[in-house]
Design an enzyme around this catalytic site. Structure first.
Site, mmCIF file in Angstrom:
data_model
loop_
_atom_site.group_PDB
_atom_site.id
_atom_site.type_symbol
_atom_site.label_atom_id
_atom_site.label_comp_id
_atom_site.label_asym_id
_atom_site.label_seq_id
_atom_site.Cartn_x
_atom_site.Cartn_y
_atom_site.Cartn_z
ATOM 1 N N LEU A 1 0.811 -1.224 0.000
ATOM 2 C CA LEU A 1 0.000 0.000 0.000
ATOM 3 C C LEU A 1 0.839 1.267 0.000
ATOM 4 C CD1 LEU A 1 -2.647 -1.178 2.612
ATOM 5 C CD2 LEU A 1 -2.725 -1.385 0.116
ATOM 6 N N HIS B 1 -3.629 4.339 -2.090
ATOM 7 C CA HIS B 1 -4.552 3.368 -1.482
ATOM 8 C C HIS B 1 -5.163 3.946 -0.196
ATOM 9 C CE1 HIS B 1 -1.660 0.385 -3.471
ATOM 10 N NE2 HIS B 1 -2.818 0.041 -3.991
HETATM 11 P P1 AMP Z 1 -3.958 -1.854 -6.881
HETATM 12 O O1 AMP Z 1 -3.504 -2.286 -5.528
HETATM 13 O O2 AMP Z 1 -2.889 -1.255 -7.719
HETATM 14 O O3 AMP Z 1 -4.773 -2.906 -7.578
HETATM 15 O O4 AMP Z 1 -4.975 -0.636 -6.631
HETATM 16 C C1 AMP Z 1 -6.052 -0.740 -5.744
HETATM 17 C C2 AMP Z 1 -6.911 0.497 -5.863
HETATM 18 O O5 AMP Z 1 -6.126 1.653 -5.571
HETATM 19 C C3 AMP Z 1 -7.485 0.715 -7.275
HETATM 20 O O6 AMP Z 1 -8.810 1.233 -7.175
HETATM 21 C C4 AMP Z 1 -6.543 1.744 -7.844
HETATM 22 O O7 AMP Z 1 -7.121 2.538 -8.876
HETATM 23 C C5 AMP Z 1 -6.250 2.587 -6.618
HETATM 24 N N1 AMP Z 1 -5.010 3.346 -6.790
HETATM 25 C C6 AMP Z 1 -3.785 2.869 -7.119
HETATM 26 N N2 AMP Z 1 -2.897 3.879 -7.225
HETATM 27 C C7 AMP Z 1 -3.584 5.025 -6.967
HETATM 28 C C8 AMP Z 1 -3.233 6.405 -6.932
HETATM 29 N N3 AMP Z 1 -1.996 6.830 -7.172
HETATM 30 N N4 AMP Z 1 -4.204 7.304 -6.638
HETATM 31 C C9 AMP Z 1 -5.477 6.894 -6.385
HETATM 32 N N5 AMP Z 1 -5.869 5.604 -6.407
HETATM 33 C C10 AMP Z 1 -4.940 4.684 -6.692
#
Ligand code: AMP
Length: 282
Positions: free
Chosen positions: A33, A37
């Site tokens: 994270l 996140h």
């Molecule tokens: P992931 O762990 O990469 O699958 O991401 C989990 C959630 O966090 C997804 O809804 C992503 O779009 C969101 N997320 C990842 N990076 C960012 C960021 N830099 N800003 C906002 N949301 C993010």
């Protein structure tokens, strides 16, 4: 904070919460994270009584040559970050829980998967739609928060919710960036210092395209060409795609009317990075 590892137990808790009239807010993640996140978790905290965060590196959304095995993982670190955000429950299943023997069912959102990342990551959005459907059936949330950083993923999930009459609300959240503009991503940890420097060109291209749009340029081919120049400047990045697209259908646009999505995917070394912004008149 509870850590739940089985589907059955998670479903039982979700049923109890719903019976007690609690609103469940959910943030699905693949762990490792970062502040992006955690911003989603804070949003969920703001609008719900119980916050559930899942940590699951979903094998069905990785292609055979992608980074499933080396995807960064650090559960203890994630656990303490989530504890500090007053998360109520971490749902932390293993692949066997999610995909037991003889698993055979997949969810496909047609059309939207044909563009952007779907062109090169064949089957990726089937994996995403499938795991998110399963997580929704397990966590039973009223709200699920998704980042706009993964814009296509957000659109696929929104479409799926409507098409399959899933009874929850999707809450989009803006992209959280490092101070210098790089979009936060668990994969940024792969970047060496030179690649980290070059990765900044992605945000430079967003600034350039936004500025040109504000100055009245509506021709997508001009905007894409200027973006390409920025992305290839200095030592440059390997460009996978540069797109100006409709914000709903994700189809390419030639001349922008009122708004459009500018989205890019690039590689810095082996690391694949994506980013986007919405171009919109004030
Ligand atoms: P992931 O762990 O990469 O699958 O991401 C989990 C959630 O966090 C997804 O809804 C992503 O779009 C969101 N997320 C990842 N990076 C960012 C960021 N830099 N800003 C906002 N949301 C993010």
């Amino acid at each position: 904070m509870k850590i739940i590892e089985t589907v059955k137990e998670m479903q039982g808790i979700a049923d109890d919460l719903r019976r007690a009239g609690k609103k469940i807010g959910f943030v699905p993640t693949m762990g490792y994270l970062h502040e992006g996140h955690l911003a989603l978790v804070r949003k969920a905290r703001e609008i719900s009584d119980t916050v559930v965060v899942s940590i699951f590196v979903n094998p069905t959304q990785f292609g055979p040559t992608e980074d499933l095995d080396r995807y960064p993982r650090d559960f203890e670190r994630d656990r303490s970050l989530l504890e500090a955000e007053k998360t109520d429950i971490i749902f932390f299943p293993d692949a066997r829980q999610m995909y037991p023997e003889r698993y055979a069912t997949y969810v496909q959102v047609r059309g939207l998967e044909d563009f952007l990342c779907g062109r090169t990551r064949k089957g990726h959005f089937i994996g995403v739609a499938t795991v998110v459907t399963k997580l929704f059936n397990i966590v039973k949330p009223h709200y699920a928060v998704f980042g706009q950083k993964d814009f296509q993923q957000l659109k696929v999930i929104e479409r799926m919710i409507k098409d399959l009459n899933m009874d929850l609300e999707i809450i989009p959240y803006p992209t959280v960036r490092e101070k210098d503009g790089l979009a936060m991503s668990s994969r940024n940890t792969y970047l060496n210092p030179q690649e980290r420097e070059r990765a900044l060109l992605i945000h430079e291209s967003i600034k350039k395209v936004t500025e040109l749009f504000k100055n009245g340029i509506r021709d997508a081919s001009i905007l894409k060409e200027k973006a390409r120049e920025v992305l290839l400047s200095k030592d440059g990045l390997d460009i996978e795609y540069i797109t100006i697209a409709d914000t709903e259908t994700l189809e390419d646009i030639e001349i922008i009317k009122d708004k459009a999505l500018y989205a890019v995917a690039c590689r810095a070394g082996k690391t694949r990075l994506i980013d986007n912004t919405i171009l919109m008149e004030d």
